[in-house]
Enzyme design. Structure first.
Site, short mmCIF file in Angstrom:
data_model
loop_
_atom_site.label_atom_id
_atom_site.label_comp_id
_atom_site.label_asym_id
_atom_site.label_seq_id
_atom_site.Cartn_x
_atom_site.Cartn_y
_atom_site.Cartn_z
N LYS A 163 2.83 -14.48 -0.09
CA LYS A 163 2.36 -13.10 -0.20
C LYS A 163 2.08 -12.58 1.19
CE LYS A 163 0.19 -11.37 -3.57
NZ LYS A 163 -0.72 -10.91 -4.64
N GLY A 222 3.90 -4.75 -4.65
CA GLY A 222 2.80 -4.00 -5.23
C GLY A 222 1.93 -3.36 -4.18
N ILE A 261 9.84 -11.59 -5.66
CA ILE A 261 9.37 -11.61 -7.05
C ILE A 261 8.35 -10.52 -7.35
CG2 ILE A 261 9.89 -14.03 -7.49
CD1 ILE A 261 7.04 -14.75 -6.85
N GLY A 262 8.00 -9.71 -6.36
CA GLY A 262 7.08 -8.63 -6.63
C GLY A 262 6.74 -7.80 -5.42
N ASP A 307 -10.58 -7.76 -9.17
CA ASP A 307 -9.33 -7.13 -9.62
C ASP A 307 -8.64 -7.97 -10.69
OD1 ASP A 307 -7.42 -5.08 -9.61
OD2 ASP A 307 -6.16 -6.14 -8.16
N VAL A 330 5.64 -10.16 -2.51
CA VAL A 330 5.53 -11.58 -2.87
C VAL A 330 6.93 -12.17 -2.97
CG1 VAL A 330 4.58 -13.26 -4.51
CG2 VAL A 330 3.47 -11.04 -4.22
N TYR A 378 -0.55 -4.43 -2.81
CA TYR A 378 -1.11 -5.37 -1.85
C TYR A 378 -0.06 -6.15 -1.07
CZ TYR A 378 -5.21 -4.44 -4.73
OH TYR A 378 -6.23 -3.84 -5.41
N GLY A 379 1.19 -5.68 -1.09
CA GLY A 379 2.20 -6.35 -0.30
C GLY A 379 3.33 -6.92 -1.13
#
EC number: 2.7.11.22
Length: 319
Positions: free
Chosen positions: A38, A18, A15-16, A140, A23, A20-21
């Site tokens: 995550k 980015g 689902i993502g 963030d 997901v 930061y890794g």
């Protein structure tokens, strides 16, 4: 994912991806409920995980016990070595199908009703107050880190991960947005919980505008765009522990709020200015923001479901 986690969670969709890794949406095989996994890669050295990462994982384990309606529930944390140089930290959160960015993109003209914005902001600030009372600075905050359920419940995500993420950034060439960062962060000055209130102010304005307030492409450009609206701070307000002098920016005066957020009402404008105050010491706190007259009318007076029926979830449930 560790062997233990593989036996407990079944990934069903990515689902993502980015800075930061990655997901994943996954199914908890014990409860049958969906969760969000995550995976964050952390660089290791000859002594193993950096001490800052160990401390951060310890903090995250403590956050597992948090129970607040406006905070995404952290259900599990697990670190497993991938190579001698890298460790994977897997975080298991409750799953929510859409974030505020997606939610706002689905709002039809002329935009969100004022009562809906009050409801969203009150929940947002309640979650933020809870983090700050527990000595956690998010660092963030942005629409992608604020989740909204189909019933209109706001939940803050990705808190308490700053040090782990800073380790991940060495491995990932992805630019993190500057649009919601406070001036003291852009100036690389010391900072604390007021940075989150600034970010919340930017997001507050975005709820009215349905687009970001400050869209800079560098730290200096972001500061210029901020000063174009709030004016250039005085010499007395300029932080002393920064390399960028005030003289690097041309003089500017503060703009009326209705010029840059024409959709906002008078009380909302007053709260927005209090949140977008340059000096962190003078910036309103999350606790005081919740007491602002903007929230005097109970946002729950209208049916919450009525507010959200026109906006569906971001993704279909995976059966």
């Amino acid at each position: 994912m560790s062997k233990e986690m593989k036996g407990q969670y079944e990934p069903v969709a990515e689902i993502g991806v980015g800075a930061y890794g990655t997901v994943y949406k996954a199914r908890d095989l014990q409860s049958g409920k969906f969760v969000a996994l995550k995976n964050v890669r952390v660089q290791t050295n000859e002594n193993g995980l950096p001490l800052s990462t160990v401390r951060e994982v310890t903090l995250l384990k403590r956050l597992e016990h948090f129970d607040h309606p406006n905070i995404v529930k952290l259900m599990d944390v697990c670190a497993s070595a991938r190579t001698d140089r890298e460790t994977k930290v897997t975080l298991v959160f409750e799953h929510v199908d859409q974030d505020l960015k997606t939610y706002l993109s689905k709002v039809p003209p002329p935009g969100l009703p004022l009562e809906t914005i009050k409801d969203l902001m009150k929940q947002f600030l309640s979650g933020l107050e809870f983090l700050h009372l527990n000595c956690i600075v998010h660092r963030d905050l942005k629409p992608e880190n604020i989740l909204v359920t189909s019933g209109g419940q706001v939940k803050l995500a990705d808190f308490g991960l700053a040090r782990i993420y800073s380790c991940q950034m060495a491995l990932t060439p992805v630019v993190v947005t500057l649009w919601y960062r406070a001036p003291e962060v852009l100036l690389q000055s010391t900072y604390a919980t007021p940075v989150d209130v600034w970010s919340a102010g930017c997001i507050f304005a975005e709820m009215f505008k349905r687009k970001p307030l400050f869209c800079g492409n560098s730290e200096a450009d972001q500061l210029c765009k901020i000063f174009d609206i709030i004016g250039l701070p005085s010499e007395e307000e300029w932080p002393v522990d920064v390399t960028l002098p005030r003289s690097a920016f041309s003089p500017r005066t503060q703009q009326p709020v209705d010029k840059f957020v024409p959709e906002i009402d008078a009380m909302g404008a007053d709260l927005l200015l209090a949140m977008l105050t340059f000096s962190p010491q003078k910036r309103i706190s999350a606790s005081d923001a919740l007491l602002h007259p903007f929230f005097a009318d109970d946002p729950q007076a209208c049916s919450k479901q009525e507010h959200f029926t026109h906006i569906c979830t971001a993704t279909d449930e995976v059966k």
